[in-house]
Design a protein around this motif. Structure first.
Motif, short mmCIF file in Angstrom:
data_model
loop_
_atom_site.label_atom_id
_atom_site.label_comp_id
_atom_site.label_asym_id
_atom_site.label_seq_id
_atom_site.Cartn_x
_atom_site.Cartn_y
_atom_site.Cartn_z
N LEU A 36 0.71 -1.14 0.04
CA LEU A 36 -0.08 0.01 0.11
C LEU A 36 0.95 1.21 -0.02
N LYS A 37 2.01 1.18 0.91
CA LYS A 37 2.82 2.51 0.76
C LYS A 37 3.45 2.62 -0.37
N LEU A 38 3.99 1.76 -1.12
CA LEU A 38 4.65 1.84 -2.45
C LEU A 38 3.60 2.43 -3.26
N GLN A 39 2.42 1.91 -3.13
CA GLN A 39 1.54 2.62 -4.18
C GLN A 39 1.12 3.82 -4.01
N GLN A 40 0.99 4.23 -2.55
CA GLN A 40 0.52 5.59 -2.06
C GLN A 40 1.83 6.68 -2.33
N ARG A 41 2.92 5.99 -2.25
CA ARG A 41 4.06 7.11 -2.56
C ARG A 41 4.73 6.89 -3.92
N GLN A 42 4.09 6.16 -4.78
CA GLN A 42 4.25 6.14 -6.17
C GLN A 42 5.93 5.55 -6.31
N ALA A 43 6.20 4.81 -5.57
CA ALA A 43 7.75 4.39 -5.63
C ALA A 43 7.90 3.50 -6.98
N ARG A 44 8.88 3.92 -7.54
CA ARG A 44 9.28 3.14 -8.86
C ARG A 44 9.56 1.63 -8.74
N GLU A 45 9.16 0.71 -9.76
CA GLU A 45 9.20 -0.56 -9.44
C GLU A 45 10.53 -0.95 -9.98
N THR A 46 11.52 -0.25 -10.87
CA THR A 46 12.69 -0.72 -11.32
C THR A 46 13.50 0.51 -11.09
N GLY A 47 15.00 0.30 -11.35
CA GLY A 47 15.91 1.40 -11.23
C GLY A 47 16.06 1.75 -9.70
N LEU A 48 16.54 2.82 -9.62
CA LEU A 48 16.99 3.51 -8.23
C LEU A 48 15.79 4.31 -7.79
N CYS A 49 15.35 4.11 -6.60
CA CYS A 49 14.28 4.68 -6.08
C CYS A 49 14.54 4.76 -4.44
N PRO A 50 14.66 6.08 -4.00
CA PRO A 50 14.97 6.24 -2.53
C PRO A 50 13.86 5.92 -1.74
N VAL A 51 12.66 6.09 -2.31
CA VAL A 51 11.40 5.94 -1.75
C VAL A 51 11.18 4.20 -1.52
N ARG A 52 11.29 3.60 -2.53
CA ARG A 52 11.31 2.11 -2.27
C ARG A 52 12.50 1.56 -1.35
N ARG A 53 13.61 2.18 -1.46
CA ARG A 53 14.78 1.67 -0.53
C ARG A 53 14.31 1.95 0.80
N GLU A 54 13.51 3.28 1.17
CA GLU A 54 13.40 3.64 2.53
C GLU A 54 12.29 2.47 3.10
N LEU A 55 11.16 2.07 2.29
CA LEU A 55 9.88 1.27 2.57
C LEU A 55 10.60 0.12 2.92
N TYR A 56 11.55 -0.69 2.08
CA TYR A 56 11.85 -1.77 2.33
C TYR A 56 12.93 -1.87 3.46
N SER A 57 13.53 -0.82 3.88
CA SER A 57 14.52 -0.77 4.88
C SER A 57 13.62 -0.95 6.25
#
Length: 254
Positions: free
Chosen positions: A104-125
């Motif tokens: 849900l947070k990946l979708q809400q914060r519009q994290a990129r599925e591929t490539g470098l993405c600080p948002v995706r990295r933060e959420l997975y961390s």
């Protein structure tokens, strides 16, 4: 009260700590930011084999959790608020809910599925920290091992990020040098073109001078030839006249 940003890592309710209750830095070694990955003090040893409901076991587990996942602290006016990670054991539904919250947070914060993405990295961390918390409650040794894995991954990412930034800086320097070389080359070409045009102009001037000299010399030669021809004709006529007079004198004498 304005709490910190919502995180996938499960925390207890924030606790207000009065100013008189704030301990010195030596007595409170766990006062760190929410994003600090390194352990600021020695990690307590894993709890010994006791029953799950043992108060000593729970307290020691909380110490380990606070060491590997430091509490969040912030000031609200003159009041200090502290929020520690939860020491409540997780269930299967908690893990499923964690996965749903991550998606849900990946979708809400519009994290990129591929490539470098600080948002995706933060959420997975945050998700990995929550998994470490859940594992540490059940097995402290496994949690500490996962902490080492997490820190090693972060160090590797920092190293690659440093290399990437260095390569970008190197590429920018090379690009600037190439642009400067291109500008110098273009300036050199422009100067050579101007020099070429000037030389062409000089060649045309010299050709014009040569043609003028050649024309003048031709005209002068023609005048000389005409003058020479006229002198030759005059001398021939004079010679014929003298020859005729001489012959007439000879005939009279005979």
């Amino acid at each position: 009260m304005i709490p910190p940003a919502e995180s996938l890592l499960k925390y207890n309710n924030p606790v207000l700590v009065g100013r008189n209750d704030v301990k010195s830095p030596k007595e409170r070694p766990l006062r760190v930011g929410p994003q600090q990955s390194a352990i600021t003090g020695p990690v307590p040893p894993p709890p010994k084999a006791k029953s799950a409901a043992s108060p000593g076991n729970k307290h020691q587990t909380e110490e380990i959790l606070n060491a590997i996942l430091p509490p969040r602290e912030w000031m609200e006016g003159n009041q200090l608020w502290v929020q520690q990670v939860s020491s409540t054991p997780c269930t299967r539904m908690d893990v499923i809910r964690l996965e749903e919250q991550l998606d849900l947070k990946l979708q809400q914060r519009q994290a990129r599925e591929t490539g470098l993405c600080p948002v995706r990295r933060e959420l997975y961390s945050q998700c990995f920290d929550e998994l470490i918390r859940q594992v540490t409650i059940n097995c402290a040794e496994r949690g500490l091992l996962l902490l080492r894995v997490r820190d090693e991954i972060r160090n590797t990412i920092v190293t690659y990020q440093t290399l990437y930034e260095s390569s970008v800086s190197f590429g920018m320097r090379k690009a600037l040098q190439a642009e400067e070389g291109t500008f110098d080359m273009e300036q050199r070409i422009s100067d050579l073109e101007k020099e070429k045009q000037e030389l062409k102009k000089q060649v045309n001037e010299q050709k014009a001078k040569c043609e003028a000299i050649e024309k003048r010399e031709n005209e002068k030669r023609q005048v000389e030839e005409k003058k020479h021809t006229e002198e030759m004709m005059f001398l021939k006529r004079t010679n014929q006249q003298l020859k005729a007079q001489l012959e007439g004198i000879i005939v009279l004498k005979q």
